[in-house]
Write a protein that holds these residues in place. Structure first.
Motif, PDB file in Angstrom:
ATOM      1  N   VAL A  16       9.542   6.841   2.202  1.00 40.74           N
ATOM      2  CA  VAL A  16      10.327   6.265   3.307  1.00 40.74           C
ATOM      3  C   VAL A  16       9.800   4.862   3.626  1.00 40.74           C
ATOM      4  O   VAL A  16       8.582   4.663   3.741  1.00 40.74           O
ATOM      5  CB  VAL A  16      10.167   7.139   4.586  1.00 40.74           C
ATOM      6  CG1 VAL A  16      10.967   6.547   5.745  1.00 40.74           C
ATOM      7  CG2 VAL A  16      10.580   8.586   4.324  1.00 40.74           C
ATOM      8  N   ASP A  17      10.699   3.903   3.781  1.00 40.84           N
ATOM      9  CA  ASP A  17      10.274   2.549   4.199  1.00 40.84           C
ATOM     10  C   ASP A  17      11.364   1.949   5.082  1.00 40.84           C
ATOM     11  O   ASP A  17      12.556   2.188   4.848  1.00 40.84           O
ATOM     12  CB  ASP A  17      10.039   1.649   2.981  1.00 40.84           C
ATOM     13  CG  ASP A  17       9.173   0.446   3.322  1.00 40.84           C
ATOM     14  OD1 ASP A  17       8.022   0.386   2.837  1.00 40.84           O
ATOM     15  OD2 ASP A  17       9.632  -0.442   4.086  1.00 40.84           O
ATOM     16  N   HIS A  18      10.951   1.176   6.061  1.00 41.09           N
ATOM     17  CA  HIS A  18      11.949   0.564   6.946  1.00 41.09           C
ATOM     18  C   HIS A  18      12.536  -0.723   6.389  1.00 41.09           C
ATOM     19  O   HIS A  18      13.499  -1.251   6.938  1.00 41.09           O
ATOM     20  CB  HIS A  18      11.402   0.368   8.365  1.00 41.09           C
ATOM     21  CG  HIS A  18      10.258  -0.593   8.457  1.00 41.09           C
ATOM     22  ND1 HIS A  18       9.748  -1.031   9.652  1.00 41.09           N
ATOM     23  CD2 HIS A  18       9.500  -1.192   7.511  1.00 41.09           C
ATOM     24  CE1 HIS A  18       8.750  -1.859   9.442  1.00 41.09           C
ATOM     25  NE2 HIS A  18       8.574  -1.958   8.162  1.00 41.09           N
TER      26      HIS A  18
ATOM     27  N   ALA B 284       5.401  -5.740   8.216  1.00 37.31           N
ATOM     28  CA  ALA B 284       4.169  -5.086   8.678  1.00 37.31           C
ATOM     29  C   ALA B 284       4.371  -4.512  10.084  1.00 37.31           C
ATOM     30  O   ALA B 284       5.058  -5.122  10.909  1.00 37.31           O
ATOM     31  CB  ALA B 284       3.024  -6.092   8.694  1.00 37.31           C
ATOM     32  N   SER B 285       3.808  -3.347  10.326  1.00 34.87           N
ATOM     33  CA  SER B 285       3.896  -2.755  11.666  1.00 34.87           C
ATOM     34  C   SER B 285       2.640  -1.931  11.924  1.00 34.87           C
ATOM     35  O   SER B 285       1.847  -1.683  11.018  1.00 34.87           O
ATOM     36  CB  SER B 285       5.137  -1.868  11.792  1.00 34.87           C
ATOM     37  OG  SER B 285       4.860  -0.572  11.296  1.00 34.87           O
ATOM     38  N   ASP B 286       2.508  -1.483  13.163  1.00 31.82           N
ATOM     39  CA  ASP B 286       1.319  -0.696  13.527  1.00 31.82           C
ATOM     40  C   ASP B 286       1.577   0.814  13.420  1.00 31.82           C
ATOM     41  O   ASP B 286       0.806   1.606  13.961  1.00 31.82           O
ATOM     42  CB  ASP B 286       0.880  -1.058  14.960  1.00 31.82           C
ATOM     43  CG  ASP B 286       1.919  -0.635  15.994  1.00 31.82           C
ATOM     44  OD1 ASP B 286       3.050  -0.265  15.590  1.00 31.82           O
ATOM     45  OD2 ASP B 286       1.604  -0.652  17.197  1.00 31.82           O
TER      46      ASP B 286
ATOM     47  N   GLY C  42      -4.551   2.933   1.218  1.00 34.38           N
ATOM     48  CA  GLY C  42      -4.243   1.495   1.182  1.00 34.38           C
ATOM     49  C   GLY C  42      -4.837   0.754   2.366  1.00 34.38           C
ATOM     50  O   GLY C  42      -5.867   1.131   2.942  1.00 34.38           O
ATOM     51  N   GLU C  43      -4.138  -0.301   2.758  1.00 36.50           N
ATOM     52  CA  GLU C  43      -4.710  -1.234   3.736  1.00 36.50           C
ATOM     53  C   GLU C  43      -4.780  -0.668   5.148  1.00 36.50           C
ATOM     54  O   GLU C  43      -5.518  -1.190   5.990  1.00 36.50           O
ATOM     55  CB  GLU C  43      -3.872  -2.517   3.719  1.00 36.50           C
ATOM     56  CG  GLU C  43      -4.594  -3.678   4.342  1.00 36.50           C
ATOM     57  CD  GLU C  43      -3.759  -4.943   4.318  1.00 36.50           C
ATOM     58  OE1 GLU C  43      -3.205  -5.287   3.259  1.00 36.50           O
ATOM     59  OE2 GLU C  43      -3.676  -5.584   5.375  1.00 36.50           O
ATOM     60  N   VAL C  44      -4.026   0.376   5.449  1.00 42.49           N
ATOM     61  CA  VAL C  44      -4.089   0.974   6.792  1.00 42.49           C
ATOM     62  C   VAL C  44      -5.485   1.551   7.078  1.00 42.49           C
ATOM     63  O   VAL C  44      -5.887   1.700   8.226  1.00 42.49           O
ATOM     64  CB  VAL C  44      -2.984   2.063   6.948  1.00 42.49           C
ATOM     65  CG1 VAL C  44      -3.301   3.312   6.137  1.00 42.49           C
ATOM     66  CG2 VAL C  44      -2.748   2.417   8.404  1.00 42.49           C
TER      67      VAL C  44
HETATM   68  P1  FAD Z   1       1.729  -2.878   2.056  1.00 41.61           P
HETATM   69  O1  FAD Z   1       1.830  -3.438   0.687  1.00 41.61           O
HETATM   70  O2  FAD Z   1       1.695  -3.812   3.210  1.00 41.61           O
HETATM   71  O3  FAD Z   1       2.941  -1.853   2.225  1.00 41.61           O
HETATM   72  C1  FAD Z   1       3.219  -1.214   3.445  1.00 41.61           C
HETATM   73  C2  FAD Z   1       4.664  -0.765   3.421  1.00 41.61           C
HETATM   74  O4  FAD Z   1       4.887   0.003   4.601  1.00 41.61           O
HETATM   75  C3  FAD Z   1       5.650  -1.915   3.426  1.00 41.61           C
HETATM   76  O5  FAD Z   1       6.606  -1.736   2.425  1.00 41.61           O
HETATM   77  C4  FAD Z   1       6.274  -1.847   4.821  1.00 41.61           C
HETATM   78  O6  FAD Z   1       7.641  -2.228   4.844  1.00 41.61           O
HETATM   79  C5  FAD Z   1       6.112  -0.374   5.163  1.00 41.61           C
HETATM   80  N1  FAD Z   1       6.081  -0.136   6.597  1.00 41.61           N
HETATM   81  C6  FAD Z   1       5.316  -0.746   7.523  1.00 41.61           C
HETATM   82  N2  FAD Z   1       5.615  -0.305   8.742  1.00 41.61           N
HETATM   83  C7  FAD Z   1       6.588   0.622   8.602  1.00 41.61           C
HETATM   84  C8  FAD Z   1       7.331   1.404   9.527  1.00 41.61           C
HETATM   85  N3  FAD Z   1       7.147   1.306  10.840  1.00 41.61           N
HETATM   86  N4  FAD Z   1       8.277   2.243   9.025  1.00 41.61           N
HETATM   87  C9  FAD Z   1       8.489   2.338   7.689  1.00 41.61           C
HETATM   88  N5  FAD Z   1       7.843   1.599   6.777  1.00 41.61           N
HETATM   89  C10 FAD Z   1       6.875   0.745   7.231  1.00 41.61           C
HETATM   90  N6  FAD Z   1      -4.148  -8.560  -2.477  1.00 41.61           N
HETATM   91  C11 FAD Z   1      -4.642  -8.661  -3.731  1.00 41.61           C
HETATM   92  O7  FAD Z   1      -5.400  -7.788  -4.156  1.00 41.61           O
HETATM   93  N7  FAD Z   1      -4.278  -9.710  -4.547  1.00 41.61           N
HETATM   94  C12 FAD Z   1      -3.428 -10.701  -4.137  1.00 41.61           C
HETATM   95  O8  FAD Z   1      -3.057 -11.593  -4.915  1.00 41.61           O
HETATM   96  C13 FAD Z   1      -2.954 -10.648  -2.794  1.00 41.61           C
HETATM   97  N8  FAD Z   1      -2.180 -11.654  -2.311  1.00 41.61           N
HETATM   98  C14 FAD Z   1      -1.663 -11.527  -1.050  1.00 41.61           C
HETATM   99  C15 FAD Z   1      -0.833 -12.553  -0.572  1.00 41.61           C
HETATM  100  C16 FAD Z   1      -0.268 -12.450   0.694  1.00 41.61           C
HETATM  101  C17 FAD Z   1       0.596 -13.570   1.210  1.00 41.61           C
HETATM  102  C18 FAD Z   1      -0.517 -11.289   1.473  1.00 41.61           C
HETATM  103  C19 FAD Z   1       0.115 -11.131   2.825  1.00 41.61           C
HETATM  104  C20 FAD Z   1      -1.347 -10.285   0.997  1.00 41.61           C
HETATM  105  C21 FAD Z   1      -1.944 -10.395  -0.257  1.00 41.61           C
HETATM  106  N9  FAD Z   1      -2.806  -9.407  -0.747  1.00 41.61           N
HETATM  107  C22 FAD Z   1      -3.312  -9.514  -2.004  1.00 41.61           C
HETATM  108  C23 FAD Z   1      -3.118  -8.189   0.032  1.00 41.61           C
HETATM  109  C24 FAD Z   1      -2.234  -7.043  -0.462  1.00 41.61           C
HETATM  110  O9  FAD Z   1      -0.886  -7.482  -0.506  1.00 41.61           O
HETATM  111  C25 FAD Z   1      -2.337  -5.825   0.461  1.00 41.61           C
HETATM  112  O10 FAD Z   1      -3.676  -5.487   0.670  1.00 41.61           O
HETATM  113  C26 FAD Z   1      -1.602  -4.651  -0.157  1.00 41.61           C
HETATM  114  O11 FAD Z   1      -0.230  -4.959  -0.279  1.00 41.61           O
HETATM  115  C27 FAD Z   1      -1.773  -3.391   0.698  1.00 41.61           C
HETATM  116  O12 FAD Z   1      -0.976  -2.374   0.146  1.00 41.61           O
HETATM  117  P2  FAD Z   1      -0.400  -1.221   1.081  1.00 41.61           P
HETATM  118  O13 FAD Z   1       0.518  -0.449   0.225  1.00 41.61           O
HETATM  119  O14 FAD Z   1      -1.505  -0.528   1.772  1.00 41.61           O
HETATM  120  O15 FAD Z   1       0.421  -1.981   2.213  1.00 41.61           O
END
Ligand code: FAD
Length: 420
Positions: A33-35, A183-185, A389-391
């Motif tokens: 699920v994604d928003h 991005a959201s909390d 992940g990043e959370v």
């Molecule tokens: P995310 O990739 O942020 O995914 C989270 C998902 O959750 C998103 O699709 C979002 O839409 C969804 N979501 C959020 N809130 C809600 C909600 N309320 N309801 C439903 N869905 C929701 N890292 C590297 O290692 N190398 C790089 O080159 C690099 N470059 C970067 C450049 C930029 C400009 C940025 C901003 C970040 C970069 N990073 C890089 C960091 C990396 O992108 C993140 O650490 C990584 O994407 C984290 O993955 P994630 O899946 O935990 O979160």
């Protein structure tokens, strides 16, 4: 009508997509699920559009070398079980060409979209259901009547596209950086709802801003100047995470409002309000010895001597700070040269703040790792609830470490998920 799954994954970013595909490949019925309308927007914009997807230089036995966390050893297990080489092998099998840049960083040869397409194709191949764009309206857990008390049952997720239930819920909603791309909390709110502690967040890998009046430097006039430096934080108070000095030898870039470039992005993850920065503009050199040697054999203006080592515009700005430095070098006192050497190699400045989540590449802090199993990412007190992940309170350095954490934590979780 409620749809039933083995696992629901919230967030179709790097970690969520990888986890969903991996779990579905193992035969689980997975809902993702994604928003957002699109998936993995951060992969798309990362690394200048080519995604720095991992880094060859990663030693899971020494995670502090490349990761920050209140619990520095937490990420060891997942990083050791899913290494950069594992992801490299997947990229090779998928036929996605890549190359190595600076310091072990691996980038796609073509657009990062190839990597996103592969992650999505894998989910499709193994029948992951995707609800997108779907607002998450509520997350709850059923309470089933047990012998004496109610026992926790399935997780129920209400979304704008319908209601889903599963015994396992994976939260992969990322951090707070770049709200304009989704991005959201939500992840932190879900954690708190289930009593899982969250470490305070702050922007990381972010440009720092300065008040020019306070620093005596006209940042706007220097915007665009870049040079290699050595930078470290001088913490305002003793901090456990700064027990060993963290130093970065990277490029610095002047911006209209302050400083950026890899050196500043890296150190920003360690910087906290009230801390000073100490910058060496001539790393690996002895400025005083250089200046003394120049004085012994030259009558040139000091500005022309220093401009041999530093960019012209920066040199002029520094020399303009003191009348004693605006002379031929043989007329500059030893005391004034010592002060200049100090200015060049121990430049202390106090950031006013950062450019914030609008510009930050990552969020430092997040779901407290003390509450999670390092083997599976499952909450100890809430069986069936996972954070990846990043959370999670694990933040990588610049250079592909954040994606490697996303892949590794997603993999650890996906191996632990079970069919209902
Ligand atoms: P995310 O990739 O942020 O995914 C989270 C998902 O959750 C998103 O699709 C979002 O839409 C969804 N979501 C959020 N809130 C809600 C909600 N309320 N309801 C439903 N869905 C929701 N890292 C590297 O290692 N190398 C790089 O080159 C690099 N470059 C970067 C450049 C930029 C400009 C940025 C901003 C970040 C970069 N990073 C890089 C960091 C990396 O992108 C993140 O650490 C990584 O994407 C984290 O993955 P994630 O899946 O935990 O979160």
């Amino acid at each position: 009508q409620t749809a039933e799954f083995d696992a629901i994954v919230l967030g179709a970013g790097a970690a969520g997509l990888f986890c969903a595909g991996e779990a579905a490949q193992r035969g689980l019925r997975v809902l993702l699920v994604d928003h957002g309308r699109k998936v993995a927007e951060k992969i798309r914009i990362s690394g200048g559009g080519r995604c720095n997807f991992t880094n060859r230089d990663l030693d899971p036995r020494a995670p502090q070398r490349h990761f920050l966390s209140a619990n520095p050893n937490f990420c060891r297990s997942a990083l050791a079980r899913f290494t950069p080489q594992h992801f490299i092998t997947l990229m090779q099998q998928a036929g996605i060409a890549f190359h190595e840049k600076h310091k072990g960083q691996l980038f796609c040869d073509e657009r990062a979209q190839a990597l996103i397409d592969w992650l999505v194709e894998r989910c499709t191949r193994f029948a992951v259901q995707r609800w997108q764009p779907a607002q998450v309206l509520a997350v709850a857990r059923e309470q089933l009547p047990g012998q004496d008390i109610c026992v926790p049952g399935r997780f129920c997720v209400q979304t704008s596209m319908g209601e889903a239930r599963a015994p396992q819920l994976v939260v992969a909603t990322g951090g707070l950086s770049i709200p304009k791309i989704g991005a959201s909390d939500l992840g932190y709110r879900i954690a708190r709802k289930f009593g899982v502690p969250v470490v305070a967040q702050r922007p990381g890998l972010v440009p720092l801003v300065f008040s020019p009046a306070q620093q005596g430097v006209d940042f706007a006039a220097l915007a665009g100047v870049a040079l290699p430096v050595r930078v470290r934080v001088q913490p305002a108070a003793a901090r456990p995470d700064m027990r060993t000095a963290v130093v970065f030898d990277e490029d610095l870039l002047f911006t209209h409002r302050g400083l950026s470039g890899p050196a500043i992005l890296q150190i920003s993850s360690y910087w906290q309000p009230g801390d000073a920065l100490c910058i060496d503009l001539l790393p690996g050199q002895d400025a005083l010895a250089l200046l003394r040697a120049a004085k012994a054999g030259s009558r040139k203006q000091l500005v022309n001597i220093v401009a041999q080592w530093l960019p012209q515009r920066l040199t002029e700005a520094i020399v303009a700070e003191q009348p004693q430095w605006q002379r031929p070098i043989d007329q500059v006192s030893d005391r004034a040269l010592t002060a200049l050497a100090e200015r060049l190699q121990r430049w202390q400045l106090m950031p006013n703040g950062s450019e914030g989540y609008a510009k930050a590449e990552v969020t430092v802090g997040g779901v407290d790792t003390q509450a999670l199993s390092s083997k599976t990412m499952e909450c100890r007190q809430v069986p069936g609830l996972y954070f990846i992940g990043e959370v999670v309170d694990v933040t990588g350095w610049l250079g592909g470490y954040n994606f490697q954490w996303a892949w590794a934590s997603a993999y650890a979780c996906a191996q632990a998920l079970r069919e209902d």
